[in-house]
Design an enzyme around this catalytic site. Structure first.
Site, short mmCIF file in Angstrom:
data_model
loop_
_atom_site.label_atom_id
_atom_site.label_comp_id
_atom_site.label_asym_id
_atom_site.label_seq_id
_atom_site.Cartn_x
_atom_site.Cartn_y
_atom_site.Cartn_z
CD GLU A 1 36.75 -39.25 16.71
OE1 GLU A 1 36.02 -40.06 16.12
OE2 GLU A 1 37.17 -38.20 16.22
CD GLU B 1 35.60 -34.53 18.75
OE1 GLU B 1 36.64 -35.20 18.62
OE2 GLU B 1 34.73 -34.79 19.62
#
Length: 270
Positions: A124, A144
């Site tokens: 990210e 995730e």
């Protein structure tokens, strides 16, 4: 010689060398997993880059051959040991989102230099930077979904816009590891380099950017960010508003003069 800046924290070292700021995530015992102290340091670094005229470009990297293994939820819930850093946590609104580059991105270009693991929050962070240099044996990925979590740093939005829907959904929905070679083919990163050389390669890019006119560089970055979702006609109006002052700047005159005189330009950012 690089100077360590006082905005550094126990898990984030911020150094300045001339026009370049180098930000190092420094929690190697946990593969530089995110902590509150690290996020406060990152948020402070991005603000410093934006607010300091002499800074023209930044580099984000990790200590001891690792980039970032994502969020450490336990560490992020534990207050930093330094009272000054605790106070900065209270003073910086949304310091965690700012640190993660979800909001408050620096107004100057940011390059990431990746070795080792850059997964979950590490990827990210990569997606929030402007140029990406990655060692050929590094590991990328957004894990995730595999853990029943959600990529809160913005990748569910940013990744499809950067590399296209099919490639992004492949990475996001399978939650698999992605090699640097595959990431390069997708257009997710700029350069794959031998292990141990990512920071040096990123510094070469940073020095090339720092030699350019800072007003021009910052205007290009700003124009993209402010127009990326607009229709072309509307975007061009904003582009003109940003671009014409650069064309009329002292730096623009200096650039033309230096070209005629066959010498490096001495840009002053005005």
């Amino acid at each position: 010689m690089a100077e360590r800046l006082p905005i550094s924290t126990e898990h984030c070292t911020v150094e300045r060398d001339g026009h370049v700021v180098v930000v190092t995530m420094n929690r190697p015992e946990a593969r530089n997993a995110l902590s509150s102290a690290m996020l406060v340091g990152l948020a402070g670094a991005w603000a410093y880059m934006s607010e300091t005229p002499e800074v023209r470009v930044g580099i984000l990297t990790g200590a001891d051959g690792q980039f970032c293994a994502g969020a450490d939820l336990k560490a992020m819930g534990t207050p930093p040991s330094d009272p000054e850093v605790q106070e900065r946590m209270r003073q910086i609104p949304n310091f965690h989102w700012k640190g993660l580059l979800r909001e408050g991105q620096p107004t100057k270009p940011l390059i990431c230099a990746i070795e080792g693991y850059a997964v979950a929050g590490g990827t990210e962070l990569l997606v929030g930077t402007d140029l990406r240099v990655v060692a050929e044996d590094a590991t990328l990925g957004l894990y995730e979904a595999k853990r029943g979590l959600f990529p809160m740093g913005g990748c569910a939005i940013r990744l499809p816009r950067q590399i296209g829907y099919a490639n992004a959904m492949d990475i996001l929905l399978t939650a698999r590891s992605v090699s640097p070679q595959e990431a390069l083919a997708m257009g997710l990163i700029n350069k794959v380099v031998p292990p141990g050389t990512a920071l040096a390669a990123a510094r070469e890019l940073a020095d090339q950017i720092a030699e350019c006119g800072p007003l021009a560089v910052q205007a290009i970055l700003r124009t993209y960010r402010e127009t990326q979702h607009l229709a072309e006609e509307e975007a061009l109006k904003i582009s003109d508003e940003i671009g014409w002052p650069v064309i009329g700047s002292e730096d623009a005159k200096e650039g033309s003069k230096a070209f005629k005189e066959k010498r490096p330009a001495a840009f002053k950012g005005r």
